[in-house]
Scaffold this active site. Structure first.
Site, PDB file in Angstrom:
ATOM      1  N   GLU A  53       0.825  -1.207   0.000  1.00 58.26           N
ATOM      2  CA  GLU A  53       0.000   0.000   0.000  1.00 58.26           C
ATOM      3  C   GLU A  53       0.862   1.262   0.000  1.00 58.26           C
ATOM      4  O   GLU A  53       0.553   2.243  -0.697  1.00 58.26           O
ATOM      5  CB  GLU A  53      -0.930   0.000   1.217  1.00 58.26           C
ATOM      6  CG  GLU A  53      -1.892  -1.173   1.274  1.00 58.26           C
ATOM      7  CD  GLU A  53      -2.739  -1.306   0.016  1.00 58.26           C
ATOM      8  OE1 GLU A  53      -3.009  -0.287  -0.646  1.00 58.26           O
ATOM      9  OE2 GLU A  53      -3.118  -2.449  -0.310  1.00 58.26           O
ATOM     10  N   HIS A  66       2.017   2.177  -3.461  1.00 55.87           N
ATOM     11  CA  HIS A  66       1.053   2.899  -4.300  1.00 55.87           C
ATOM     12  C   HIS A  66       1.236   4.408  -4.144  1.00 55.87           C
ATOM     13  O   HIS A  66       1.194   5.164  -5.121  1.00 55.87           O
ATOM     14  CB  HIS A  66      -0.375   2.514  -3.923  1.00 55.87           C
ATOM     15  CG  HIS A  66      -0.845   1.225  -4.513  1.00 55.87           C
ATOM     16  ND1 HIS A  66      -0.772   0.941  -5.860  1.00 55.87           N
ATOM     17  CD2 HIS A  66      -1.409   0.131  -3.937  1.00 55.87           C
ATOM     18  CE1 HIS A  66      -1.279  -0.257  -6.091  1.00 55.87           C
ATOM     19  NE2 HIS A  66      -1.664  -0.773  -4.944  1.00 55.87           N
TER      20      HIS A  66
END
Length: 311
Positions: free
Chosen positions: A174, A177
């Site tokens: 995550e 990203h």
């Protein structure tokens, strides 16, 4: 002297004309239409189309930039300021959506997730991002990041991650990203394709605008999302290794996730790569990640090595 009736002649010229033919001894008539030629048969259309096409190509090339680490070329026309405005709105909407289910600060599970996240974030060296990590009480096996470094982890994924190393694999993904600005990339792709279909609907057929929205989602947005997901897998693996977590835990994580999956959509209609493909690629990247961990955490590697002989 014969004088033609010019008014009657003018009236006749404005009416569709007919031509007689003989078919089996009987006359038939063919009517000729006075419709204008299609717009694409005009020079003006091609001048305008060529100018717009050339300008769009130059604009597209000017906004291509390499993704960090991987060097993948992608189109981004969203400024950091625009991304920040979008992020602020999305963050407030998400907080409202999960209101009442966000785990309070200071609780054991919140401290646990935030501790692992802080370690991975510190290892990446990302600056200028106001990170916020929230844990959501939900059986959903999921985690996501919003633009601006707002990470949400659902408690349903914690039994799958099992250990800090497994959780670091999820958080590294995550955080990657955000590091690679994947949200800005997706917004830019959507803007570009909307522009293309607006032009097509104006010059060719208005119905193409509605058709284009569906085709954009199916043929372009989803495959590009999978490209971003694969890139986040790669970067996240390096990030967790640099934070001195065991990158081999990422393989175990996705093997457990694969066992837990039920009724998943086909890979072509899924924004994420198929789990089997994901495990295969992560296994391929493991030697590089282990070298990264060895270079970043020599003392940790020595402890892990001698620990094998104490069991």
């Amino acid at each position: 002297m014969f004088r033609p009736n010019i008014y009657a002649t003018a009236r006749r010229l404005t009416r569709p004309t007919t031509r007689a033919f003989q078919t089996h001894g009987r006359p038939t008539y063919q009517r000729f239409s006075s419709n204008k030629p299609p717009i694409w048969q005009s020079r003006t259309f091609w001048y305008v189309t060529g100018s717009v096409g050339a300008g769009s190509f130059i604009y597209y090339q000017a906004h291509l930039e390499p993704a960090p680490v991987t060097g993948r070329k992608r189109f981004i026309n969203v400024t950091p300021e625009q991304e920040a405005r979008f992020a602020a709105q999305a963050y407030q909407e998400t907080l409202m959506e999960y209101q009442g289910r966000i785990v309070p600060r200071g609780s054991p599970v919140d401290d646990y997730v935030r501790r692992v996240a802080k370690r991975v974030i510190t290892a990446t060296g990302i600056e200028g991002v106001e990170w916020e990590v929230h844990v959501v009480m939900s059986e959903e096996r999921n985690a996501f990041v919003l633009p601006g470094g707002k990470v949400f982890v659902f408690t349903g994924i914690l039994p799958i991650t099992k250990t800090e190393d497994g959780l670091a694999a999820v958080l590294g993904h995550e955080i990657a990203h955000q590091y690679a600005r994947h949200a800005a990339e997706k917004i830019s792709q959507s803007n570009l394709l909307s522009f293309v279909y607006i032009l097509a609907s104006f010059f060719v057929d208005p119905s193409l605008l509605q058709l284009g929205r569906g085709m954009t989602h199916l043929l372009t947005v989803l495959p590009n999302s999978r490209a971003c997901e694969r890139e986040a897998d790669y970067l996240g693996l390096l990030f967790m290794a640099q934070a001195c977590y065991d990158p081999r835990a990422a393989v175990g994580l996705w093997q457990r996730m694969q066992m837990a999956e039920q009724g998943s959509p086909p890979q072509f209609l899924n924004t994420h790569p198929a789990t089997g493909d994901r495990i295969e690629k992560i296994t391929e990247w493991l030697p590089q990640a282990e070298l990264k961990r060895e270079a970043s955490c020599p003392a940790d590697m020595a402890s892990s090595f001698f620990g094998q002989f104490r069991h």
